[in-house]
Each structure stands twice: as structure tokens, then as C-alpha cells.
Design an enzyme around this catalytic site. Sequence first.
Site, PDB file in Angstrom:
ATOM      1  CG  HIS A  18      -1.919  -0.992   1.361  1.00  0.00           C
ATOM      2  ND1 HIS A  18      -2.069  -1.768   2.486  1.00  0.00           N
ATOM      3  CD2 HIS A  18      -2.881  -1.399   0.497  1.00  0.00           C
ATOM      4  CE1 HIS A  18      -3.073  -2.607   2.321  1.00  0.00           C
ATOM      5  NE2 HIS A  18      -3.577  -2.407   1.107  1.00  0.00           N
ATOM      6  CE  LYS A  42     -13.559  -7.233   3.101  1.00  0.00           C
ATOM      7  NZ  LYS A  42     -12.273  -6.843   2.495  1.00  0.00           N
ATOM      8  NE  ARG A  91      -2.930  -7.688  -4.354  1.00  0.00           N
ATOM      9  CZ  ARG A  91      -3.676  -8.148  -3.390  1.00  0.00           C
ATOM     10  NH1 ARG A  91      -3.160  -8.466  -2.242  1.00  0.00           N
ATOM     11  NH2 ARG A  91      -4.966  -8.329  -3.556  1.00  0.00           N
ATOM     12  CB  SER A 129      -4.484  -6.383   4.675  1.00  0.00           C
ATOM     13  OG  SER A 129      -4.074  -5.113   4.243  1.00  0.00           O
TER      14      SER A 129
END
Length: 161
Positions: A18, A42, A91, A129
Site C-alpha cells: 500500500h 467485514k 497485483r 493485508s
Amino acid sequence: MVTTAVAPGSFDPVTNGHLDIIERSTKIFDKVIVAVLINRNKTPLFNIEERVALLRDSFRDYPNVEVDSFDGLLIDYVRSKDAQVIVRGLRAVTDFEYEMQTTSINRKMDEQIETFFMMTNNQYSYLSSSIVKEVAKNKGDVTGLVPAHVQKALKQKYNLI
């Protein structure tokens, strides 16, 4: 005209991947707003205040970075900040598929706001993460994956200190 970009995410926790995307964005845009999403679907490890504080600590030496949080639609938040650009890191191909969908709906809602995709540095292409939390929870070494202050916060969360 000042070009303002919003770099949104959950940042639970912020990783070196990040940081790489955001730092590189500061060289392209006049102002970068790092916007932490409050996602009610979440259960984050770090609450919103903690995530904002970790990010502020990460970017304390960057005068053109602002850290904020938001709830609701990203496009509404971007408009509320008079930003012109959304910055997203990629990514892998799987990221692209999700990001293409999100970008398409954002474009439909406001075609004046552009999305800027940035490929992650190869050394962070595997990093997320979720992986960081899994490694930390199992007492693995997250050195090089997150900044030192985030590593300390992870140890505290998992009672490893």
C-alpha cells in the site's frame, strides 16, 4: 489546477505494498487523500481510528498526503473531496477483473472522475493485508511486509508482546 487523487482501501493493516502505491502517487498528483473504507460487511482487526492513525503515522513526512475515512459509495466520497482521480494498485490479473468492474460502475456514475491503475512493485506482488494478519497471528515475522509501527501494533493485537 490542483490535481487531487483518492487512494481508497480497507488498510487492515496498511502494508508496504500500500505504501509503495501511495508514495508513488505523491509524485504524480498534487494531493493524495488516503481514504479508509468503513466496510460494515467485514470485521476488521483494527478499528477505523486505529487504521487512520497507522496511516497518518506512515505518511507524517508527506505534506501532500491527507488521511481520512469514509462510509458509503467511493464515487460520492471522491466528489465530496473535489478529487479528479481514484488511484488503485494492481497485483495480479485477479485484481484487474475486480477493479475493472468497480471502475466501470464508477465511470457510469460520474464520467468526470478517472481511475488511475498502478502496478505494484514486484517485491509486493504477493502481499495482502490478509496474508500479513495470518503470518502475524501465527507468530511469523512480518518484517519487510509492513512498517515497524504496524508490526508493533500487530504484535499488540495478537498479544505477542
